[in-house]
Design an enzyme around this catalytic site. Sequence first.
Site, PDB file in Angstrom:
ATOM      1  N   ARG A  37       0.744  -1.270   0.088  1.00  0.00           N
ATOM      2  CA  ARG A  37      -0.035  -0.067   0.011  1.00  0.00           C
ATOM      3  C   ARG A  37       1.065   1.349   0.084  1.00  0.00           C
ATOM      4  NH1 ARG A  37      -4.504   1.079   4.511  1.00  0.00           N
ATOM      5  NH2 ARG A  37      -2.740   0.609   5.821  1.00  0.00           N
ATOM      6  N   ARG A  95       3.105   3.865   5.118  1.00  0.00           N
ATOM      7  CA  ARG A  95       2.480   4.142   6.348  1.00  0.00           C
ATOM      8  C   ARG A  95       3.294   3.611   7.503  1.00  0.00           C
ATOM      9  NH1 ARG A  95      -3.938   3.346   6.982  1.00  0.00           N
ATOM     10  NH2 ARG A  95      -3.253   2.515   9.014  1.00  0.00           N
ATOM     11  N   ARG A 127      -1.226  -5.571  14.666  1.00  0.00           N
ATOM     12  CA  ARG A 127      -2.455  -5.257  14.305  1.00  0.00           C
ATOM     13  C   ARG A 127      -3.278  -6.378  14.231  1.00  0.00           C
ATOM     14  NH1 ARG A 127      -0.970  -1.737   9.446  1.00  0.00           N
ATOM     15  NH2 ARG A 127      -3.018  -0.980   9.551  1.00  0.00           N
TER      16      ARG A 127
END
Length: 217
Positions: free
Chosen positions: A127, A160, A171
């Site tokens: 991403r 990120r 996560r």
Amino acid sequence: MRLLLIGPPGVGKGTQAKFLVDHFTIPQISTGDMLRKNVRNKTSLGIKAQAYMQAGQLVPDIVMLNMMQDRLAEDDGANGYILDGFPRTIPQAEGLDELLNNLGQQLGCVVVMKISDSLIINRLSNRRSCKECNQVFNLLYDPPQKAGKCNECNGDLFLREDDIPDTIQQRLNIYHKQTEPVIEYYTQRGITEIIDAKGSIEDIKTNIIDRISAYNN
Ligand code: AP5
């Protein structure tokens, strides 16, 4: 229409929320985007949240509930909204019930997006997000036209801080432990729609819109 999007990190909640914003003309309320903006602007909320986010931990429930109390009171949500990334724990879900009750609002539908953990790691490590406008790309599945630049605003793209393998795994662990029970919380009310999020972005969009069109709230 008041919708919740629930799913593991990187399942495509933000990607699909953008389509739902256009389809239903209601705002996306992404707690991750709101927190990142606060971190960038070095607000007291951002300073509190930053260490949790970098470590792939959840920001404390009380901080999230205070932030959402203010956000849901804004006028743009009067006709509905898409909650992306909230609630993520049972205390947040209970707190949301209380906030909605106070506002005289009801949830329409809870969209639960599912894919395997291995696909998530693949999606998140590829991403790239735009520094200027938050537009999201994927180097494998949805690449930008010009390397390193946003198609929309020509801003720089970045990875990120929490999209590195160890933090992604952290996560995911938290998602399985703390957020999956929230799915059961809403399933008992008969308002959840389970979506297989492994196909193309376009097919998933069509499936979600078909499934939620039956709901009125
Ligand atoms: P947040 O920003 O909410 O992160 P997240 O839930 O981990 O979700 P992501 O934004 O990583 O993924 P997404 O599902 O939106 O996927 P996307 O569409 O980008 O939260 C970040 C942090 O903030 C948390 O860890 C926590 O610290 C804190 N926080 C936020 N809310 C909180 C809360 N309520 N309580 C406590 N703390 C909170 O897609 C991912 C990639 O896949 C993209 O590259 C995209 O292009 C690609 N893609 C999407 N769909 C497809 C597809 N169908 N096929 C192929 N590629 C696809």
